[in-house]
Design a protein around this motif. Structure first.
Motif, mmCIF file in Angstrom:
data_model
loop_
_atom_site.group_PDB
_atom_site.id
_atom_site.type_symbol
_atom_site.label_atom_id
_atom_site.label_comp_id
_atom_site.label_asym_id
_atom_site.label_seq_id
_atom_site.Cartn_x
_atom_site.Cartn_y
_atom_site.Cartn_z
ATOM 1 N N PRO A 19 0.803 -1.231 0.000
ATOM 2 C CA PRO A 19 0.000 0.000 0.000
ATOM 3 C C PRO A 19 0.831 1.274 0.000
ATOM 4 O O PRO A 19 0.324 2.338 0.342
ATOM 5 N N TYR A 20 2.099 1.201 -0.378
ATOM 6 C CA TYR A 20 2.953 2.393 -0.374
ATOM 7 C C TYR A 20 3.920 2.293 -1.539
ATOM 8 O O TYR A 20 4.436 1.219 -1.851
ATOM 9 N N SER A 21 4.156 3.428 -2.185
ATOM 10 C CA SER A 21 5.095 3.481 -3.306
ATOM 11 C C SER A 21 5.971 4.723 -3.172
ATOM 12 O O SER A 21 5.475 5.822 -2.951
ATOM 13 N N LEU B 85 10.164 2.970 4.061
ATOM 14 C CA LEU B 85 10.215 1.701 3.329
ATOM 15 C C LEU B 85 10.563 0.540 4.257
ATOM 16 O O LEU B 85 10.005 -0.556 4.126
ATOM 17 N N VAL B 86 11.470 0.767 5.185
ATOM 18 C CA VAL B 86 11.813 -0.299 6.133
ATOM 19 C C VAL B 86 10.606 -0.646 6.998
ATOM 20 O O VAL B 86 10.316 -1.816 7.256
ATOM 21 N N GLY B 87 9.869 0.372 7.443
ATOM 22 C CA GLY B 87 8.669 0.116 8.237
ATOM 23 C C GLY B 87 7.619 -0.651 7.462
ATOM 24 O O GLY B 87 6.993 -1.581 7.981
ATOM 25 N N LEU C 176 4.233 -10.957 -1.907
ATOM 26 C CA LEU C 176 4.264 -9.879 -2.886
ATOM 27 C C LEU C 176 4.601 -8.548 -2.228
ATOM 28 O O LEU C 176 5.404 -7.776 -2.757
ATOM 29 N N GLN C 177 4.019 -8.269 -1.080
ATOM 30 C CA GLN C 177 4.325 -7.024 -0.385
ATOM 31 C C GLN C 177 5.794 -6.983 0.036
ATOM 32 O O GLN C 177 6.451 -5.943 -0.084
ATOM 33 N N ALA C 178 6.311 -8.101 0.531
ATOM 34 C CA ALA C 178 7.721 -8.144 0.920
ATOM 35 C C ALA C 178 8.635 -7.925 -0.285
ATOM 36 O O ALA C 178 9.630 -7.198 -0.216
ATOM 37 N N LEU D 187 13.348 -0.601 -1.869
ATOM 38 C CA LEU D 187 14.603 -0.332 -1.177
ATOM 39 C C LEU D 187 15.780 -0.379 -2.157
ATOM 40 O O LEU D 187 16.714 0.436 -2.061
ATOM 41 N N LEU D 188 15.738 -1.318 -3.094
ATOM 42 C CA LEU D 188 16.779 -1.370 -4.126
ATOM 43 C C LEU D 188 16.723 -0.127 -5.017
ATOM 44 O O LEU D 188 17.769 0.396 -5.436
#
Length: 237
Positions: free
Chosen positions: A78-80, A168-170, A179-181, A188-189
């Motif tokens: 849910p975040y980009s 992003l870490v959170g 898929l979310q992971a 992060l990459l």
């Protein structure tokens, strides 16, 4: 001979009826007999049927769990951070595009080296030598200024980069499915790639400034040599 008396006959019949029940009563007693073997067989069949039902229920529960897990694994993050990272890269590209005097263009660099940094003729006037030296000096100063501006821009963006990394870490730690992971790892990459872009741009700007300064010193020596040859009265060969 004993005579048959009616009263005695009636009494005997009564006794026989009391001792031997009628046919209808005998049939009722046969229905009341307990069938132990049949009861055990019925219990076994009921137990087997119950076991099959329990197995079916467990199978349905397992399938439901698999569907829930599949839904979690297919759930999108849910975040980009794509827009933020693209903004950082565009800002770095904008700073590179604002390079003064001598930009990052191969043809422009070749033209500049032919006119400002290339070989000089002995017959070149002093005025032309001064103009040539001033143009090189302006280019060197502009190169160092561009490098410092780019450094400032990268440093100013460190706070935003750190905040984005924390978000992003959170999000990755709270991922509920594969898929979310994976999407969190990809972002992060991407953040790391944007940092590499900034580092590459910074190294390019610093290398450009250093190269311009070294070229200026080399051209200054060539100008000094041309002046010395002209002072000594040499002519063009």
């Amino acid at each position: 001979m004993i005579r048959f008396r009616p009263a005695a006959a009636l009494a005997a019949a009564s006794v026989l009826l009391a001792v031997q029940p009628p046919a209808s009563a005998h049939a009722a007693m046969q229905w009341a007999v307990y069938d132990a073997a049949g009861h055990v067989q019925n219990v076994i069949q009921a137990a087997r049927a119950l076991e099959q039902i329990n197995n079916q229920i467990q199978s349905l529960q397992n399938e439901a769990t698999m569907l829930v897990n599949d839904a979690r694994n297919l759930a999108s993050l849910p975040y980009s951070s794509l827009q933020t990272l693209q903004g950082q890269v565009e800002r770095t590209r904008g700073l590179l595009a604002e390079a003064q005097t001598l930009a990052y263009d191969v043809q422009a660099i070749e033209t500049a080296f032919d006119s400002r940094y290339g070989d000089i003729r002995v017959s070149t006037s002093e005025r032309d030598l001064i103009d040539r030296a001033r143009a090189r000096w302006n280019t060197s100063v502009a190169g160092f200024e561009d490098a410092m501006r780019l450094q400032a821009g990268v440093v100013q963006g460190l706070g935003a980069t750190q905040d984005e990394m924390g978000r992003l870490v959170g999000v990755s730690q709270n991922a509920t499915g594969a898929l979310q992971a994976a999407q969190a790892g990809n972002q992060l990459l991407a953040l790391q790639s944007s940092q590499l872009v900034e580092l590459t741009a910074l190294l390019a700007a610093q290398g450009r400034a250093t190269a311009l300064d070294a070229a200026d010193r080399a051209a200054a020596r060539a100008d000094a040599e041309a002046r010395f040859r002209r002072f000594m009265g040499e002519r063009e060969q």
